[in-house]
Design a protein around this motif. Structure first.
Motif, short mmCIF file in Angstrom:
data_model
loop_
_atom_site.label_atom_id
_atom_site.label_comp_id
_atom_site.label_asym_id
_atom_site.label_seq_id
_atom_site.Cartn_x
_atom_site.Cartn_y
_atom_site.Cartn_z
N ALA A 274 -15.13 0.08 2.72
CA ALA A 274 -14.09 1.11 2.88
C ALA A 274 -13.30 1.21 1.58
CB ALA A 274 -13.17 0.75 4.04
N ILE A 275 -13.00 2.45 1.20
CA ILE A 275 -12.30 2.69 -0.07
C ILE A 275 -10.92 3.29 0.23
CG2 ILE A 275 -12.40 3.95 -2.28
CD1 ILE A 275 -15.45 4.01 -1.92
N PHE A 276 -9.91 2.79 -0.48
CA PHE A 276 -8.52 3.19 -0.24
C PHE A 276 -7.94 3.79 -1.52
CE2 PHE A 276 -9.72 -0.13 2.56
CZ PHE A 276 -9.09 0.14 3.77
N THR A 277 -7.33 4.98 -1.39
CA THR A 277 -6.72 5.62 -2.56
C THR A 277 -5.31 6.10 -2.20
OG1 THR A 277 -7.56 7.81 -1.98
CG2 THR A 277 -8.98 6.46 -3.38
N GLY A 278 -4.57 6.54 -3.23
CA GLY A 278 -3.22 7.05 -2.99
C GLY A 278 -2.73 7.86 -4.17
N ASP A 279 -1.50 8.35 -4.09
CA ASP A 279 -0.94 9.16 -5.18
C ASP A 279 -0.49 8.26 -6.35
OD1 ASP A 279 1.53 8.05 -4.51
OD2 ASP A 279 2.42 9.94 -3.83
N ALA A 280 0.13 8.86 -7.35
CA ALA A 280 0.49 8.10 -8.55
C ALA A 280 1.47 6.98 -8.22
CB ALA A 280 1.10 9.06 -9.59
N SER A 281 2.41 7.24 -7.32
CA SER A 281 3.39 6.20 -6.95
C SER A 281 2.68 5.05 -6.25
CB SER A 281 4.46 6.83 -6.03
OG SER A 281 5.03 5.89 -5.16
N LEU A 282 1.86 5.35 -5.27
CA LEU A 282 1.19 4.29 -4.51
C LEU A 282 0.20 3.52 -5.38
CD1 LEU A 282 1.13 3.10 -1.66
CD2 LEU A 282 -0.68 4.71 -1.07
N SER A 283 -0.42 4.23 -6.33
CA SER A 283 -1.41 3.58 -7.19
C SER A 283 -0.76 2.62 -8.19
CB SER A 283 -2.22 4.63 -7.96
OG SER A 283 -2.84 5.49 -7.03
N ALA A 284 0.56 2.73 -8.34
CA ALA A 284 1.26 1.81 -9.26
C ALA A 284 1.79 0.59 -8.51
CB ALA A 284 2.42 2.55 -9.93
N ARG A 285 1.66 0.56 -7.18
CA ARG A 285 2.28 -0.52 -6.39
C ARG A 285 1.30 -1.68 -6.17
NH1 ARG A 285 5.31 2.18 -1.39
NH2 ARG A 285 6.13 0.05 -1.22
N PRO A 286 1.82 -2.91 -6.11
CA PRO A 286 0.94 -4.07 -5.99
C PRO A 286 0.30 -4.18 -4.60
CG PRO A 286 3.23 -4.75 -5.90
CD PRO A 286 3.25 -3.28 -6.20
N MET A 287 -1.00 -4.39 -4.58
CA MET A 287 -1.72 -4.57 -3.31
C MET A 287 -2.17 -6.01 -3.12
SD MET A 287 -1.59 -1.69 -1.82
CE MET A 287 -0.51 -0.44 -2.50
N GLY A 288 -2.00 -6.84 -4.18
CA GLY A 288 -2.46 -8.23 -4.12
C GLY A 288 -1.86 -9.00 -2.96
N ARG A 289 -0.63 -8.65 -2.59
CA ARG A 289 0.05 -9.35 -1.49
C ARG A 289 -0.72 -9.23 -0.17
NH1 ARG A 289 5.80 -7.00 -0.91
NH2 ARG A 289 6.01 -7.85 -2.98
N VAL A 290 -1.51 -8.17 -0.04
CA VAL A 290 -2.34 -8.00 1.15
C VAL A 290 -3.78 -8.45 0.86
CG1 VAL A 290 -3.37 -6.24 2.64
CG2 VAL A 290 -0.93 -6.18 2.15
N LEU A 291 -4.23 -8.21 -0.37
CA LEU A 291 -5.62 -8.54 -0.71
C LEU A 291 -5.84 -10.05 -0.73
CD1 LEU A 291 -6.19 -5.87 -3.51
CD2 LEU A 291 -6.79 -5.75 -1.08
N ASP A 292 -4.83 -10.83 -1.15
CA ASP A 292 -5.00 -12.29 -1.21
C ASP A 292 -5.36 -12.89 0.15
OD1 ASP A 292 -4.72 -12.36 -3.93
OD2 ASP A 292 -2.58 -12.85 -3.89
N PRO A 293 -4.56 -12.63 1.20
CA PRO A 293 -4.98 -13.19 2.50
C PRO A 293 -6.32 -12.64 2.97
CG PRO A 293 -2.99 -11.80 2.71
CD PRO A 293 -3.22 -12.02 1.26
N LEU A 294 -6.62 -11.38 2.66
CA LEU A 294 -7.93 -10.84 3.08
C LEU A 294 -9.06 -11.59 2.38
CD1 LEU A 294 -7.27 -6.97 3.23
CD2 LEU A 294 -7.52 -8.57 5.14
N ARG A 295 -8.88 -11.90 1.11
CA ARG A 295 -9.89 -12.69 0.39
C ARG A 295 -10.10 -14.02 1.11
NH1 ARG A 295 -6.94 -10.54 -4.58
NH2 ARG A 295 -8.46 -9.20 -5.60
N GLN A 296 -8.99 -14.64 1.54
CA GLN A 296 -9.11 -15.93 2.24
C GLN A 296 -9.90 -15.79 3.54
OE1 GLN A 296 -5.36 -17.96 2.90
NE2 GLN A 296 -4.66 -17.54 0.83
N MET A 297 -9.92 -14.61 4.09
CA MET A 297 -10.67 -14.39 5.34
C MET A 297 -12.14 -14.07 5.07
SD MET A 297 -7.85 -12.25 7.54
CE MET A 297 -8.42 -12.66 9.19
N GLY A 298 -12.48 -13.97 3.77
CA GLY A 298 -13.88 -13.72 3.42
C GLY A 298 -14.18 -12.29 3.03
N VAL A 299 -13.13 -11.49 2.86
CA VAL A 299 -13.34 -10.08 2.50
C VAL A 299 -13.59 -9.97 0.99
CG1 VAL A 299 -12.28 -7.77 2.52
CG2 VAL A 299 -11.75 -9.42 4.35
#
Ligand code: S3P
Length: 455
Positions: free
Chosen positions: A117-142
């Motif tokens: 699944a691919i996630f996109t957004g506008d210029a404001s959203l594309s400048a915001r950090p997603m690591g805070r959600v991606l880190d736990p997802l990585r731990q789950m094997g994503v």
């Protein structure tokens, strides 16, 4: 989309008196979750009072793209969900526009699925950090592929079986807590989220309402441990969305600031994780009567009767920040009219909202003559009761909104009480959270000029 539309500057003028009764549109946090959980649960979810802002509509489209049926008839939204664990792979990238809650919660929801699944957004959203959600997802094997700095666009590919995790949320963030819990819905066994500082609890409350097996314990220090049993069934619900306290902030502060005002704001969500601004304004001497408190759909709700007030500066306790995190732009504007110096601290999360709100608020206040100091995570504002000398007719006074709806609304409110007008460079993105804002404010008597009529 409102946020890709041509900018629509607005000028707010000192107004004489705001009066009337308004009903604020539905809470954004609950609206996102209603569409998301309804789209995931088996059977039908019937939603009344849904916020029909661009952010929430993007979440509805994403759920549709993953198999849910979403229909609006005469103001009532009916969502027919796919059943927990049964989302379909979206055929195209999911575009969340300006919406941090939409993208972060949906990444949690979808991450553990064994598809891309691919996630996109506008210029404001594309400048915001997603690591805070991606880190736990990585731990789950994503598997995660993201732009530099863990930013959008993000591609997620879940494992055949996701691993449930025990996760201590490193920053006060309801979005992160929620993303991990939603990911846990599709992992076997128990996913545990530890929340050292309580944030808005709509995910926990609503998931329990949809039938998720979920337990919350709070220890003596206030640390919350939330345990969710994965892969259980969820069942559609009837949801009546109460009015958004974060949108309420703007007419509320306006009614306090504009002389001779008396405004009733009906049906406001009073969940204690959301009422920090009201508590602070009352401490500042704001005349806010909480009328007819009641329970509606499992949430505290009340009407607010607000009258113009002479505000006094306060020091806002930093531990109140999670319960008013979206309200600091409105509070900073109130502080600009309060007698004395208002000090706000513990604001690090403001730097990564739809804009760097701390910088944007400081710049806007200074451009309009307010004496204030920005710290790394703090803001001090020295107010001018009556607003004499504040505002600006000069191009240097134009407030830069940076695609941030709350910056636009806060400064429009400010201009209703300053001696000179306040101009914002754009108001189009207000439609992401509060499409009725300009009409509602002018209906109360606010003098706001738009370059073109609001969409
Ligand atoms: C939200 C959580 C908050 C808030 C946002 C809505 C939610 O974000 O600022 O507007 O609905 O969970 P953080 O989790 O980043 O604090």
């Amino acid at each position: 989309m409102a946020n890709s539309a041509a900018p629509n500057p607005a000028v707010a003028h000192r107004s004489n008196r705001l009066s009337g009764t308004i009903r604020i549109p539905g809470d954004k946090s609950i609206s996102h979750r209603a569409l998301m959980f309804g789209g995931l649960a088996g059977g039908e979810t019937r939603i009344t009072g849904l916020l029909e802002g661009e952010d929430v509509l993007a979440t509805g489209r994403a759920m549709q793209a993953m198999g849910a049926r979403v229909i609006r008839e005469e103001g009532v939204w009916t969502v027919t969900g796919v059943g927990n664990g049964c989302l379909l792979q979206p055929e195209a990238p999911l575009d969340f526009g300006n919406a941090g809650t939409g993208v972060r919660l949906t990444m949690g929801l979808v991450g553990p699925y064994n598809f891309e699944a691919i996630f996109t957004g506008d210029a404001s959203l594309s400048a915001r950090p997603m690591g805070r959600v991606l880190d736990p997802l990585r731990q789950m094997g994503v598997q995660v592929s993201a732009a530099e700095g863990d930013r959008l666009p993000v591609t997620l590919f879940g494992p055949p079986i996701a691993a449930p995790i025990r996760y201590r949320v490193p920053m006060p963030s309801a979005q992160v807590k929620s993303a991990v819990l939603l990911a846990g819905l599709n992992a076997p066994g128990i996913t545990t989220v530890i929340e050292p500082v309580m944030t808005r609890d709509h995910t926990e409350k609503m998931l329990a309402g949809f039938g998720a097996q979920l337990q919350v314990e709070t220890d003596a220090a206030g640390v919350r441990t939330i345990e969710l049993q994965g892969q259980g069934p969820l069942e559609g619900q009837a949801i009546d969305v109460p009015g958004d306290p974060s949108s309420t902030a703007f007419p509320l502060v306006a009614a306090l600031l504009v002389p001779d005002s008396s405004v009733v704001i009906e049906n406001v969500l009073m969940n204690p994780t959301r009422t920090g601004l009201i508590a602070t304004l009352i401490e500042m001497g704001g005349a806010i009567d909480i009328v007819n408190p009641r329970i509606s759909g499992g949430e505290d709700v009340a009407d607010l009767h607000v009258r113009s007030s002479e505000l006094k500066a306060v020091t806002v306790p930093p531990d109140r920040a999670p319960s008013m995190i979206d309200e600091y732009p409105a509070l900073a504007v109130a502080a600009a009219f309060a007698e004395g110096e208002t000090v706000m601290d513990g604001l690090e999360e403001l730097r990564i909202k739809e804009s760097d709100r701390l910088a944007a608020v400081t710049a806007g206040l200074k451009a309009n003559g307010v004496d204030c100091t920005e710290g790394k995570a703090s803001l001090s504002v020295r107010g001018v009761p009556g607003g004499r000398g504040l505002g600006s007719s000069h191009p240097a006074g134009v407030v830069k909104t940076h695609l941030d709806h709350r910056i636009a609304m806060a400064f429009i409110i400010m201009g209703l009480a300053t001696e000179h007008p306040v101009t914002v460079d754009d108001s189009a993105m207000i439609a992401t959270s509060f499409p009725e804002f300009i009409d509602m404010m002018t209906g109360l008597g606010a003098r706001i000029e738009l370059t073109r009529k609001a969409a």
